[in-house]
Design a protein around this motif. Structure first.
Motif, mmCIF file in Angstrom:
data_model
loop_
_atom_site.group_PDB
_atom_site.id
_atom_site.type_symbol
_atom_site.label_atom_id
_atom_site.label_comp_id
_atom_site.label_asym_id
_atom_site.label_seq_id
_atom_site.Cartn_x
_atom_site.Cartn_y
_atom_site.Cartn_z
ATOM 1 N N ALA A 13 0.841 -1.209 0.000
ATOM 2 C CA ALA A 13 0.000 0.000 0.000
ATOM 3 C C ALA A 13 0.873 1.255 0.000
ATOM 4 C CB ALA A 13 -0.938 -0.007 1.211
ATOM 5 N N PHE A 44 -6.092 -3.777 0.029
ATOM 6 C CA PHE A 44 -7.145 -2.797 -0.258
ATOM 7 C C PHE A 44 -7.428 -1.945 0.985
ATOM 8 C CE2 PHE A 44 -9.403 -5.576 -3.730
ATOM 9 C CZ PHE A 44 -8.414 -5.235 -4.636
ATOM 10 N N LYS A 45 -7.531 -2.612 2.126
ATOM 11 C CA LYS A 45 -7.851 -1.875 3.355
ATOM 12 C C LYS A 45 -6.733 -0.891 3.703
ATOM 13 C CE LYS A 45 -10.848 -5.387 5.364
ATOM 14 N NZ LYS A 45 -11.016 -6.446 6.345
ATOM 15 N N LEU A 47 -4.535 0.465 1.604
ATOM 16 C CA LEU A 47 -4.461 1.554 0.628
ATOM 17 C C LEU A 47 -5.589 2.564 0.849
ATOM 18 C CD1 LEU A 47 -2.976 2.710 -1.836
ATOM 19 C CD2 LEU A 47 -4.557 1.406 -3.288
ATOM 20 N N ALA A 48 -6.777 2.069 1.208
ATOM 21 C CA ALA A 48 -7.928 2.970 1.420
ATOM 22 C C ALA A 48 -7.651 3.996 2.520
ATOM 23 C CB ALA A 48 -9.170 2.151 1.763
ATOM 24 N N TRP A 54 -8.106 11.291 -3.761
ATOM 25 C CA TRP A 54 -8.801 10.135 -4.345
ATOM 26 C C TRP A 54 -9.672 10.487 -5.548
ATOM 27 C CZ3 TRP A 54 -7.520 5.280 -3.702
ATOM 28 C CH2 TRP A 54 -6.819 4.914 -2.559
ATOM 29 N N VAL A 79 -13.793 -4.908 -4.466
ATOM 30 C CA VAL A 79 -13.183 -3.574 -4.492
ATOM 31 C C VAL A 79 -14.080 -2.568 -3.772
ATOM 32 C CG1 VAL A 79 -12.582 -1.654 -6.039
ATOM 33 C CG2 VAL A 79 -11.788 -3.973 -6.551
ATOM 34 N N HIS A 82 -13.927 -3.216 0.113
ATOM 35 C CA HIS A 82 -12.660 -3.117 0.859
ATOM 36 C C HIS A 82 -11.754 -1.967 0.453
ATOM 37 C CE1 HIS A 82 -13.605 -6.867 2.831
ATOM 38 N NE2 HIS A 82 -13.867 -7.406 1.657
ATOM 39 N N LEU A 83 -11.883 -1.475 -0.785
ATOM 40 C CA LEU A 83 -11.003 -0.379 -1.220
ATOM 41 C C LEU A 83 -11.748 0.957 -1.306
ATOM 42 C CD1 LEU A 83 -8.396 0.801 -2.261
ATOM 43 C CD2 LEU A 83 -8.803 -0.269 -4.481
ATOM 44 N N ALA A 88 -11.441 7.065 0.149
ATOM 45 C CA ALA A 88 -11.183 6.375 -1.126
ATOM 46 C C ALA A 88 -12.451 6.153 -1.954
ATOM 47 C CB ALA A 88 -10.482 5.043 -0.864
#
Ligand SMILES: O=C1O[C@H](COP(=O)(O)O)[C@@H](O)[C@H](O)[C@H]1O
Length: 221
Positions: A13, A44-45, A47-48, A54, A79, A82-83, A88
């Protein structure tokens, strides 16, 4: 989730955050291509939670099953859950399905939308299955030869080993990125990667199509 996999997700991430930030210094929008499956969830978590602008980030998938976007088999659902969370959620997400009944019927619409994204991608993050597939480039896909050779962005694929029809970015389109990353975990996938590195038949192990990118490998036990 092991500590090593959590740490790997954090490191990945951070690398993707830096890459998107770097590119956004000299372009209006930056495209991130992510993979589905089980491996990317902690990434994903992580990076979010990064402080990116964003609304200038575009996200799409390397491949998708041709299923309803509420299906548990949908990579888009993964996606979204989780992202595309918190800040995000402002990212522009481009899914790879349409209202069409089959990927063969939908591929041209999806391609038109996909081509409007900011290529070359800043980062393409690939996963890999135990059979050496990446995106939906499976060794037994009937359209594997086409997906490896075509300059079209997306290909509808039928794969005897898989329950659903799929759509995948072609190898050519996935090559169109500034950075390529392979995100895998476990000893079984390490062994598949070692095998892939020791040969060059892409039809046997399609991940080989990306072993000369260069490819940054993020692996943890
Ligand atoms: O089918 C798929 O599998 C691969 C690998 O998934 P994993 O669960 O082993 O992490 C994934 O990269 C691809 O996007 C997905 O559609």
């Amino acid at each position: 989730m092991s500590d090593a996999r959590t740490q790997l997700a954090e490191q990945l991430a951070e690398a993707v955050f830096q890459a998107l930030n770097d590119d956004l210094e000299h372009q209006e929008n930056a495209l991130l291509v992510v993979s589905g499956g089980s491996t990317p969830v902690p990434f994903f978590k992580a990076l979010a939670a990064k402080p990116l602008p964003w609304e200038r980030v575009e996200i799409t998938l390397a491949d998708e099953r041709w299923v309803d976007d509420q299906s548990d088999d949908s990579n888009a659902k993964l996606v979204r859950e989780h992202l595309l969370q918190g800040a995000a959620a402002a990212a522009h997400f481009e899914p790879l399905t349409s209202e069409a009944g089959t990927p063969e019927e939908g591929v041209s619409d999806v391609s038109e939308r996909a081509l409007s994204l900011s290529w070359p991608a800043s980062v393409v993050i690939l996963g890999m299955g135990g059979d050496g597939h990446t995106a939906s480039l499976f060794p037994d896909s009937l359209e594997l030869g086409l997906a490896l050779a075509t300059e079209e962005p997306l290909v509808a694929v039928r794969t005897p080993s898989q329950p659903q029809p799929r759509i995948t970015f072609s190898a050519d389109r996935l090559h169109q990125a500034r950075r390529h990353i392979l995100h895998i975990t476990g000893d079984d996938k390490r062994a598949v990667l070692a095998k892939a590195l020791s040969g060059d038949d892409m039809r046997q192990l399609p991940i080989r199509a990306f072993l000369s990118c260069p490819l940054a490998i993020y692996w943890a036990p």
